[in-house]
Motif scaffolding. Sequence first.
Motif, mmCIF file in Angstrom:
data_model
loop_
_atom_site.group_PDB
_atom_site.id
_atom_site.type_symbol
_atom_site.label_atom_id
_atom_site.label_comp_id
_atom_site.label_asym_id
_atom_site.label_seq_id
_atom_site.Cartn_x
_atom_site.Cartn_y
_atom_site.Cartn_z
ATOM 1 N N GLY A 164 70.298 -6.753 27.696
ATOM 2 C CA GLY A 164 70.032 -8.082 27.148
ATOM 3 C C GLY A 164 70.867 -8.445 25.945
ATOM 4 O O GLY A 164 70.743 -9.554 25.416
ATOM 5 N N ALA A 165 71.727 -7.537 25.503
ATOM 6 C CA ALA A 165 72.535 -7.832 24.310
ATOM 7 C C ALA A 165 73.608 -8.862 24.603
ATOM 8 O O ALA A 165 74.019 -9.614 23.724
ATOM 9 C CB ALA A 165 73.174 -6.553 23.778
ATOM 10 N N THR A 166 74.086 -8.885 25.842
ATOM 11 C CA THR A 166 75.106 -9.851 26.224
ATOM 12 C C THR A 166 74.726 -10.482 27.555
ATOM 13 O O THR A 166 73.871 -9.962 28.287
ATOM 14 C CB THR A 166 76.479 -9.167 26.378
ATOM 15 O OG1 THR A 166 76.381 -8.152 27.378
ATOM 16 C CG2 THR A 166 76.938 -8.551 25.069
ATOM 17 N N LYS A 167 75.361 -11.622 27.844
ATOM 18 C CA LYS A 167 75.133 -12.279 29.112
ATOM 19 C C LYS A 167 75.816 -11.486 30.212
ATOM 20 O O LYS A 167 76.938 -11.011 30.047
ATOM 21 C CB LYS A 167 75.689 -13.705 29.057
ATOM 22 C CG LYS A 167 75.349 -14.548 30.282
ATOM 23 C CD LYS A 167 75.866 -15.968 30.113
ATOM 24 C CE LYS A 167 75.514 -16.802 31.340
ATOM 25 N NZ LYS A 167 75.994 -18.207 31.184
ATOM 26 N N GLY A 168 75.167 -11.330 31.354
ATOM 27 C CA GLY A 168 75.741 -10.574 32.453
ATOM 28 C C GLY A 168 75.254 -9.134 32.456
ATOM 29 O O GLY A 168 74.290 -8.782 31.759
ATOM 30 N N PRO A 169 75.914 -8.283 33.224
ATOM 31 C CA PRO A 169 75.451 -6.894 33.347
ATOM 32 C C PRO A 169 75.637 -6.119 32.054
ATOM 33 O O PRO A 169 76.452 -6.470 31.206
ATOM 34 C CB PRO A 169 76.343 -6.326 34.463
ATOM 35 C CG PRO A 169 77.577 -7.151 34.413
ATOM 36 C CD PRO A 169 77.130 -8.532 34.036
ATOM 37 N N VAL A 170 74.864 -5.048 31.936
ATOM 38 C CA VAL A 170 74.988 -4.151 30.788
ATOM 39 C C VAL A 170 76.406 -3.564 30.769
ATOM 40 O O VAL A 170 76.968 -3.214 31.805
ATOM 41 C CB VAL A 170 73.959 -3.007 30.884
ATOM 42 C CG1 VAL A 170 74.109 -2.046 29.717
ATOM 43 C CG2 VAL A 170 72.554 -3.565 30.950
ATOM 44 N N GLU A 171 76.998 -3.476 29.601
ATOM 45 C CA GLU A 171 78.342 -2.930 29.486
ATOM 46 C C GLU A 171 78.355 -1.460 29.919
ATOM 47 O O GLU A 171 77.493 -0.667 29.543
ATOM 48 C CB GLU A 171 78.836 -3.038 28.041
ATOM 49 C CG GLU A 171 80.257 -2.510 27.866
ATOM 50 C CD GLU A 171 80.705 -2.464 26.425
ATOM 51 O OE1 GLU A 171 81.839 -2.024 26.167
ATOM 52 O OE2 GLU A 171 79.902 -2.835 25.534
#
Length: 882
Positions: free
Chosen positions: A88-95
């Motif tokens: 949830g830290a960024t939009k899209g899949p987890v890094e």
Amino acid sequence: MMAQYLRIKAEFPDTLVFYRMGDFYEVFFDDARKANRLLDITLTTRGQSNGEPVVMAGVPVHSVEAYLAKLIKLGEAVAIAEQVGEVGATKGPVERKVVRVVTPGTVTDTELLAEREDTRLLALAVKGPAASPTYGLAWLALASGQLGLTECSGRELAAWLARLAPAEVLVSAETEAEQRPAALRAFPAPLTNRPGWQFDSALGERKLREQLRVAHLAGFNAQDLQVAHAAAAALLSYAEHTQGRALAHINSLSVERASALLELPPATHRNLELTVTLRGETAPTLLSLLDTCRSGMGSRLLRHWLTHPLRERSTARERQAAIGVLLQSGATERLRDALRQVSDVQRITARTALRQVRPRELAGLRETLLGLPALREQVPGGCALLDELHAALTPDAAIATLLQQAIAAEPAVLLRDGGVIAPGFDADLDELRGIATNCDDFLLELEARERARTGIGNLRVQYNKVHGFYIEVTTSGLDRVPLNYQRRQTLKNAERFITPELKAFEDKALSAQERSLAREKWLFDQVLDVLQSHLSALAETGRALASLDVLAALAERAATLNWCAPEFVNHPCLEIEQGRHPVVEARLAETGGGSFIANDCRLDAARRMVILTGPNMGGKSTFMRQVAVIALLAAIGSYVPASRCRLGPIDAIHTRIGAADDLANAQSTFMLEMTEASAILHSASEHSLVLMDEIGRGTSTFDGLALAGAIASHLHDRNKSFTLFATHYFELTEFPAKHRHALNMHVSAAESGDDIVFLHAIEAGPASRSYGVQVARLAGMPAPVLRQARAALDSLEAQQRAANAQIDLFGAAPEPALPIENEPPVMAALQPATTIRPVTPATARAEPSPLERAMAEIDPDALTPRGALDLLYRLKALAADV
């Protein structure tokens, strides 16, 4: 998510990519099909990519090591792509990113490594003309931090491969497979292609200087190894690439040169069964007998000593002196008991540098460091080597103090489970843990209070991972539920509720748990940061512990097996009194097969070759092997299985013992025999020890006899090596009569009727017969076959005695051999120093008669009873022809 995966896969096109998704590592498309084939895991499909179903398979995170071990054994490489971003830290899949690549030569995981064997990565560079190239070798044992360099010729390459036994070999992608050396093509380790530009000498020298933190390589005696520098460039680049970080624990370099090592060709490794039996098993071997080390570090170092013996004797003398002090002081067993508590400091240091170390490994390191003062007390003084090791067991006390303060007494296996950092080390962590610790008290107090307030006697306050905290009320008490109870879940016979007070506590408690785990991870990383500056000291401690372990093990073996300290001298000499083969002796003791028959061996400047005859199963091969094993044990600094031993300089141990067809390379038994014999004739020097067993038996009798005689002559006249030459060609027992540095010895046996008793004693003179028919009888051969063989043998022996009179196998002044058209290279290498020339009527007329010549050659004082009998038959046959 698939776009992210495809970007990662594009960086590792030839490598399996394990892509982390929650509690599984997933593989997709062709990787999935390959994993299905290699690992026998289930294929499935999910969704589509470019209109095609996404084929996938997965393995659980908690059991990934077992799958990795299977893939590594198959020679595969695996890129591990972990989730490195916050959900949830960024939009899209987890890094996600690849944090490391696991390959056969770069394994560091404890579960994937053999505890008592190093896993080496080797890079091979080549320079020079195709006819005589120079090979540069650079190798790395990543899990123990050992880096090495050497250069060698094509002839020496096979021996280096056998000595290093790499798990993976890096080669230039620009070299075609058929252009690679035969020794490399035949070696079983997987080959990994790397870009040709990485094999650059200047780049390698720079990377070595940066890795070792030095201005130049002269201090390591490595400044002139340009081809090895090229190999080092590819080696270090690949190792850094697979680990995803710098190799902080690699801070020393070993430069090995063939001229400094006792040469042990691959055939010698195999025939002496140093680390693997002829059947491919790890026991019983010389290493398995010697290895009573208390730690994996010691076992790995012992293997290195055994496969890298030194020619110069100063190191061997130091080790023997240390073993002698241990035996005389009575400290061996006390020291070994202390070493039993030691962890694998070398591998823990490497994993710390690579930030792969686990909490319990650090706990083991702590206990080892805290136990060093007591261990040092068990190391006796009195020799330079033990004094040096004693001094090395004093690492910085700050390391043990830090680990004692920071790491829990019994930490969890994995960092993610918590409970790794010791209480009292960090106030913030203690506070967060306190919230979780006080949770039960709060819940009990709340439960009692709510029961009293509502009058519901069976009300319970509980917690589970799915719904968190809740108040559970059975159906019978629902009519008394207060208005501030909010329904969370309905069950068949109960309802679950949450209150504002319980919700507030839940948020605080769950947040505290998450923050506690995050704090522990941060603190653990801080501990690793501090340890980075102590890696050199830890590596030195590991080396000292390993050396002590090996010396203590060799001392124990010497005492238990009744071995003696060999004496080194500077003149040509190999004298062994009451020598035994240690592995065979141990097996006899284990199986109750009786006691081993000890034998003497004496070779010196005047006695360089032994022609050894005797029956099959009599012990010829065992005797020859035991001489070589004793010489090797002395070279590594061990005591030896004998009552007395004196050794002069030895530069190599060559063996030609036994053979089998090499069908894969289209070589017959005889071709293998000749190839190995040719290599010995080209390589052996006057300081070499050569074992030749039944040479020439893979072809016709006359061919074999001719070649055996020629090879023996070459070894005696040209190589001048110390040679043990076992044979069933009784014609060769005449060899010492015309070669002053040779003598006959035989393995004794006794007949009792049709039976034979093997006495296994080595005695002077030739054997009286081969006893082949008697051995066949012991094997259960049918009686009619034995009777026919006996009759044929008597006839053949009579004919042979007559024929021997017409053939001079070992003429003192041989004429040059006639050239042979299209002579194979191996035959050219084996061109006999003495030519067998049958006496024809044309030549006989110009020379004395055979009878006259035979009479002139008789030396009555030198005749043995058997020799006199043979001479009578010979003279009788010659007289009949006059």
